[in-house]
Scaffold this motif. Structure first.
Motif, PDB file in Angstrom:
ATOM      1  N   ASP A 172       0.840  -1.209   0.000  1.00 25.49           N
ATOM      2  CA  ASP A 172       0.000   0.000   0.000  1.00 25.49           C
ATOM      3  C   ASP A 172       0.871   1.253   0.000  1.00 25.49           C
ATOM      4  O   ASP A 172       0.591   2.223  -0.707  1.00 25.49           O
ATOM      5  N   GLU A 173       1.906   1.227   0.828  1.00 27.65           N
ATOM      6  CA  GLU A 173       2.776   2.400   0.936  1.00 27.65           C
ATOM      7  C   GLU A 173       3.586   2.610  -0.340  1.00 27.65           C
ATOM      8  O   GLU A 173       3.782   3.743  -0.782  1.00 27.65           O
ATOM      9  N   ILE A 174       4.054   1.516  -0.929  1.00 28.56           N
ATOM     10  CA  ILE A 174       4.775   1.631  -2.203  1.00 28.56           C
ATOM     11  C   ILE A 174       3.839   2.239  -3.252  1.00 28.56           C
ATOM     12  O   ILE A 174       4.210   3.151  -3.995  1.00 28.56           O
ATOM     13  N   ALA A 175       2.596   1.714  -3.296  1.00 29.16           N
ATOM     14  CA  ALA A 175       1.616   2.220  -4.265  1.00 29.16           C
ATOM     15  C   ALA A 175       1.372   3.709  -4.067  1.00 29.16           C
ATOM     16  O   ALA A 175       1.357   4.490  -5.026  1.00 29.16           O
ATOM     17  N   ALA A 176       1.182   4.102  -2.810  1.00 25.45           N
ATOM     18  CA  ALA A 176       0.909   5.513  -2.530  1.00 25.45           C
ATOM     19  C   ALA A 176       2.110   6.383  -2.910  1.00 25.45           C
ATOM     20  O   ALA A 176       1.944   7.506  -3.373  1.00 25.45           O
ATOM     21  N   HIS A 177       3.303   5.849  -2.729  1.00 24.58           N
ATOM     22  CA  HIS A 177       4.492   6.645  -3.026  1.00 24.58           C
ATOM     23  C   HIS A 177       4.682   6.852  -4.527  1.00 24.58           C
ATOM     24  O   HIS A 177       5.138   7.911  -4.960  1.00 24.58           O
ATOM     25  N   ILE A 178       4.368   5.844  -5.321  1.00 24.80           N
ATOM     26  CA  ILE A 178       4.604   5.972  -6.767  1.00 24.80           C
ATOM     27  C   ILE A 178       3.336   6.380  -7.517  1.00 24.80           C
ATOM     28  O   ILE A 178       3.320   6.390  -8.744  1.00 24.80           O
ATOM     29  N   GLY A 179       2.288   6.702  -6.779  1.00 26.52           N
ATOM     30  CA  GLY A 179       1.087   7.240  -7.417  1.00 26.52           C
ATOM     31  C   GLY A 179       0.225   6.214  -8.106  1.00 26.52           C
ATOM     32  O   GLY A 179      -0.271   6.438  -9.212  1.00 26.52           O
ATOM     33  N   THR A 180       0.002   5.070  -7.456  1.00 27.11           N
ATOM     34  CA  THR A 180      -0.905   4.078  -8.024  1.00 27.11           C
ATOM     35  C   THR A 180      -1.629   3.371  -6.882  1.00 27.11           C
ATOM     36  O   THR A 180      -1.713   3.907  -5.773  1.00 27.11           O
ATOM     37  N   VAL A 181      -2.195   2.201  -7.145  1.00 27.90           N
ATOM     38  CA  VAL A 181      -2.922   1.471  -6.100  1.00 27.90           C
ATOM     39  C   VAL A 181      -2.259   0.120  -5.867  1.00 27.90           C
ATOM     40  O   VAL A 181      -1.481  -0.368  -6.687  1.00 27.90           O
ATOM     41  N   ARG A 182      -2.601  -0.480  -4.735  1.00 27.83           N
ATOM     42  CA  ARG A 182      -1.945  -1.718  -4.301  1.00 27.83           C
ATOM     43  C   ARG A 182      -2.035  -2.841  -5.342  1.00 27.83           C
ATOM     44  O   ARG A 182      -1.064  -3.544  -5.590  1.00 27.83           O
ATOM     45  N   ASP A 183      -3.232  -3.006  -5.936  1.00 31.92           N
ATOM     46  CA  ASP A 183      -3.410  -4.109  -6.887  1.00 31.92           C
ATOM     47  C   ASP A 183      -2.419  -4.018  -8.038  1.00 31.92           C
ATOM     48  O   ASP A 183      -1.911  -5.033  -8.529  1.00 31.92           O
ATOM     49  N   VAL A 184      -2.169  -2.799  -8.491  1.00 34.88           N
ATOM     50  CA  VAL A 184      -1.233  -2.609  -9.614  1.00 34.88           C
ATOM     51  C   VAL A 184       0.190  -2.977  -9.179  1.00 34.88           C
ATOM     52  O   VAL A 184       0.929  -3.634  -9.925  1.00 34.88           O
ATOM     53  N   VAL A 185       0.561  -2.574  -7.970  1.00 31.86           N
ATOM     54  CA  VAL A 185       1.898  -2.929  -7.463  1.00 31.86           C
ATOM     55  C   VAL A 185       2.045  -4.445  -7.392  1.00 31.86           C
ATOM     56  O   VAL A 185       3.052  -5.006  -7.840  1.00 31.86           O
ATOM     57  N   GLY A 186       1.016  -5.112  -6.857  1.00 31.32           N
ATOM     58  CA  GLY A 186       1.063  -6.575  -6.756  1.00 31.32           C
ATOM     59  C   GLY A 186       1.213  -7.228  -8.121  1.00 31.32           C
ATOM     60  O   GLY A 186       2.009  -8.153  -8.304  1.00 31.32           O
ATOM     61  N   ARG A 187       0.437  -6.721  -9.093  1.00 31.92           N
ATOM     62  CA  ARG A 187       0.503  -7.305 -10.449  1.00 31.92           C
ATOM     63  C   ARG A 187       1.877  -7.070 -11.077  1.00 31.92           C
ATOM     64  O   ARG A 187       2.462  -7.980 -11.671  1.00 31.92           O
ATOM     65  N   LEU A 188       2.401  -5.868 -10.918  1.00 30.30           N
ATOM     66  CA  LEU A 188       3.708  -5.564 -11.520  1.00 30.30           C
ATOM     67  C   LEU A 188       4.830  -6.363 -10.855  1.00 30.30           C
ATOM     68  O   LEU A 188       5.767  -6.803 -11.538  1.00 30.30           O
ATOM     69  N   LEU A 189       4.722  -6.555  -9.539  1.00 25.33           N
ATOM     70  CA  LEU A 189       5.739  -7.375  -8.863  1.00 25.33           C
ATOM     71  C   LEU A 189       5.721  -8.801  -9.406  1.00 25.33           C
ATOM     72  O   LEU A 189       6.772  -9.409  -9.630  1.00 25.33           O
ATOM     73  N   ARG A 190       4.518  -9.315  -9.646  1.00 26.20           N
ATOM     74  CA  ARG A 190       4.418 -10.673 -10.214  1.00 26.20           C
ATOM     75  C   ARG A 190       5.004 -10.702 -11.625  1.00 26.20           C
ATOM     76  O   ARG A 190       5.675 -11.671 -12.013  1.00 26.20           O
ATOM     77  N   GLU A 191       4.772  -9.636 -12.393  1.00 24.52           N
ATOM     78  CA  GLU A 191       5.341  -9.580 -13.750  1.00 24.52           C
ATOM     79  C   GLU A 191       6.862  -9.522 -13.703  1.00 24.52           C
ATOM     80  O   GLU A 191       7.548 -10.206 -14.462  1.00 24.52           O
ATOM     81  N   PHE A 192       7.398  -8.682 -12.822  1.00 26.00           N
ATOM     82  CA  PHE A 192       8.857  -8.600 -12.677  1.00 26.00           C
ATOM     83  C   PHE A 192       9.433  -9.961 -12.277  1.00 26.00           C
ATOM     84  O   PHE A 192      10.508 -10.356 -12.733  1.00 26.00           O
ATOM     85  N   GLU A 193       8.684 -10.653 -11.430  1.00 26.22           N
ATOM     86  CA  GLU A 193       9.147 -11.968 -10.964  1.00 26.22           C
ATOM     87  C   GLU A 193       9.160 -12.960 -12.128  1.00 26.22           C
ATOM     88  O   GLU A 193      10.127 -13.703 -12.313  1.00 26.22           O
ATOM     89  N   SER A 194       8.099 -12.932 -12.941  1.00 22.35           N
ATOM     90  CA  SER A 194       8.043 -13.869 -14.071  1.00 22.35           C
ATOM     91  C   SER A 194       9.085 -13.546 -15.138  1.00 22.35           C
ATOM     92  O   SER A 194       9.517 -14.411 -15.889  1.00 22.35           O
ATOM     93  N   GLN A 195       9.513 -12.272 -15.182  1.00 24.66           N
ATOM     94  CA  GLN A 195      10.570 -11.869 -16.128  1.00 24.66           C
ATOM     95  C   GLN A 195      11.966 -12.178 -15.597  1.00 24.66           C
ATOM     96  O   GLN A 195      12.959 -11.967 -16.295  1.00 24.66           O
ATOM     97  N   GLY A 196      12.054 -12.638 -14.359  1.00 21.28           N
ATOM     98  CA  GLY A 196      13.352 -12.934 -13.761  1.00 21.28           C
ATOM     99  C   GLY A 196      14.084 -11.702 -13.265  1.00 21.28           C
ATOM    100  O   GLY A 196      15.277 -11.756 -12.973  1.00 21.28           O
ATOM    101  N   LEU A 197      13.359 -10.587 -13.137  1.00 27.13           N
ATOM    102  CA  LEU A 197      14.006  -9.360 -12.651  1.00 27.13           C
ATOM    103  C   LEU A 197      14.121  -9.350 -11.132  1.00 27.13           C
ATOM    104  O   LEU A 197      15.057  -8.769 -10.573  1.00 27.13           O
ATOM    105  N   ILE A 198      13.136  -9.968 -10.480  1.00 24.10           N
ATOM    106  CA  ILE A 198      13.151 -10.024  -9.021  1.00 24.10           C
ATOM    107  C   ILE A 198      12.768 -11.425  -8.575  1.00 24.10           C
ATOM    108  O   ILE A 198      12.275 -12.238  -9.367  1.00 24.10           O
ATOM    109  N   ASP A 199      12.996 -11.691  -7.293  1.00 29.90           N
ATOM    110  CA  ASP A 199      12.539 -12.930  -6.688  1.00 29.90           C
ATOM    111  C   ASP A 199      11.866 -12.573  -5.371  1.00 29.90           C
ATOM    112  O   ASP A 199      12.159 -11.517  -4.801  1.00 29.90           O
ATOM    113  N   ARG A 200      10.965 -13.384  -4.913  1.00 28.06           N
ATOM    114  CA  ARG A 200      10.301 -13.145  -3.631  1.00 28.06           C
ATOM    115  C   ARG A 200      10.692 -14.256  -2.678  1.00 28.06           C
ATOM    116  O   ARG A 200      10.649 -15.442  -3.021  1.00 28.06           O
ATOM    117  N   ASP A 201      11.092 -13.916  -1.486  1.00 24.79           N
ATOM    118  CA  ASP A 201      11.396 -14.904  -0.453  1.00 24.79           C
ATOM    119  C   ASP A 201      10.804 -14.404   0.849  1.00 24.79           C
ATOM    120  O   ASP A 201      11.415 -13.599   1.551  1.00 24.79           O
TER     121      ASP A 201
END
Lengths: 222, 71
Positions: A172-201
């Motif tokens: 939520d805080e990341i979304a508020a900081h970059i001017g979007t909403v939580r759902d978009v941040v979650g979706r983009l994080l999943r996209e970055f993960e599928s692209q191999g740019l990030i990993d979640r642990d």
């Protein structure tokens, strides 16, 4: 709080002894809990604050309840000073504590006294404002020039490059900081993960590909 | 097994609506008289669903952003 303790903070380190004494005599300490709404946007501005410990977040909200986080501040930073400098003394933004915090409270009247009688106090505040103005200009440029995807990539790089501030950001805080909403941040994080740019642990977002993220961060809104 | 980070629950902000408990995909939360608590912390996958579901923002799941070793 005594003047010698105040001098340890960078903002106050250049102040003359009589200014430090005046500040120590007029300001008082207050402890607040995490999640406390210290300043509410739109209400009368009664004081400004200096953070002695803990972290506060400054934000503004639109009519739909959507929040834009303007900044997060830690020990030594002043907050709500702009509200006291404006003609109409109305709180310009809201301030909420992210953790238990100790703050130094300066009432509006005492703030006026310090500004009027201690020019070194005014100069110290001006330097703070110059830095903040530069950061807000960058934020305005980012919001207007880059896509949300780019802004998220930029923000992840920035957080990882500053280990001291890399913890404690919710989606939520990341979304508020970059001017979007939580759902978009979650979706983009999943996209970055599928692209191999990030990993979640568990709690960690691990950045794997600096160049790939930099490329994402440079994509302009067209 | 090492116990990893868990959601931070602010009971003062909780209305005990139960959305976090019913929505937890790992069934790791339970409702008590004081509010929700992690019944089985080891099962929490830190999916952040509870934070998203909480209507009062009483649950926080802060994330740590860090560089991997071979970026």
């Amino acid at each position: 709080m005594d003047s010698q303790s105040l001098k340890k903070f960078k903002l106050f380190s250049t102040l003359q002894p009589d200014t430090l004494d005046a500040l120590a005599q007029r300001a008082f300490q207050r402890k607040i809990q995490a999640g406390h709404n210290l300043v509410i946007e739109g209400l009368a501005a009664e004081a400004c604050y200096f953070i002695l410990s803990g972290h506060l977040r400054v934000s503004r909200m639109n009519r739909d309840g959507r929040i834009q986080i303007l900044a997060r501040f830690g020990p030594g930073a002043p907050v709500n000073v702009i509200s006291l400098l404006k003609d109409k003394r109305i709180n310009h933004a809201s301030v909420e504590s992210l953790s238990p915090a100790t703050i130094l409270v300066i009432s509006a009247n005492d703030f006026d006294y310090l500004l009027k009688n201690h020019p070194d106090f005014s100069s110290a505040l001006l330097r703070v404002f110059a830095n903040r103005m530069a950061k807000l200009t960058d934020l305005a440029a980012d919001l207007s020039l880059y896509t949300v995807r780019s802004r998220l990539a930029q923000f992840l790089i920035k957080l990882a490059d500053q280990p001291g501030s890399a913890s404690g950001w919710t989606q939520d805080e990341i979304a508020a900081h970059i001017g979007t909403v939580r759902d978009v941040v979650g979706r983009l994080l999943r996209e970055f993960e599928s692209q191999g740019l990030i990993d979640r642990d568990h709690q960690k977002i691990i950045l794997l590909n600096r160049q790939g993220l930099k490329d994402e961060a440079q994509k302009y809104d067209v | 097994m090492e116990l990893k980070a868990q959601p931070i629950i602010n009971l003062q902000g909780c209305t005990k609506c139960g959305l976090c408990v019913s929505g937890c995909p790992e069934n790791a939360l339970e409702m008590t008289d004081r509010g929700p608590r992690l019944r089985q912390p080891i099962r929490c996958s830190y999916c952040t669903d509870c934070e998203a579901l909480c209507p009062t923002g009483a649950i926080r799941t802060p994330l740590i952003v860090t560089w991997g070793s071979n970026y």
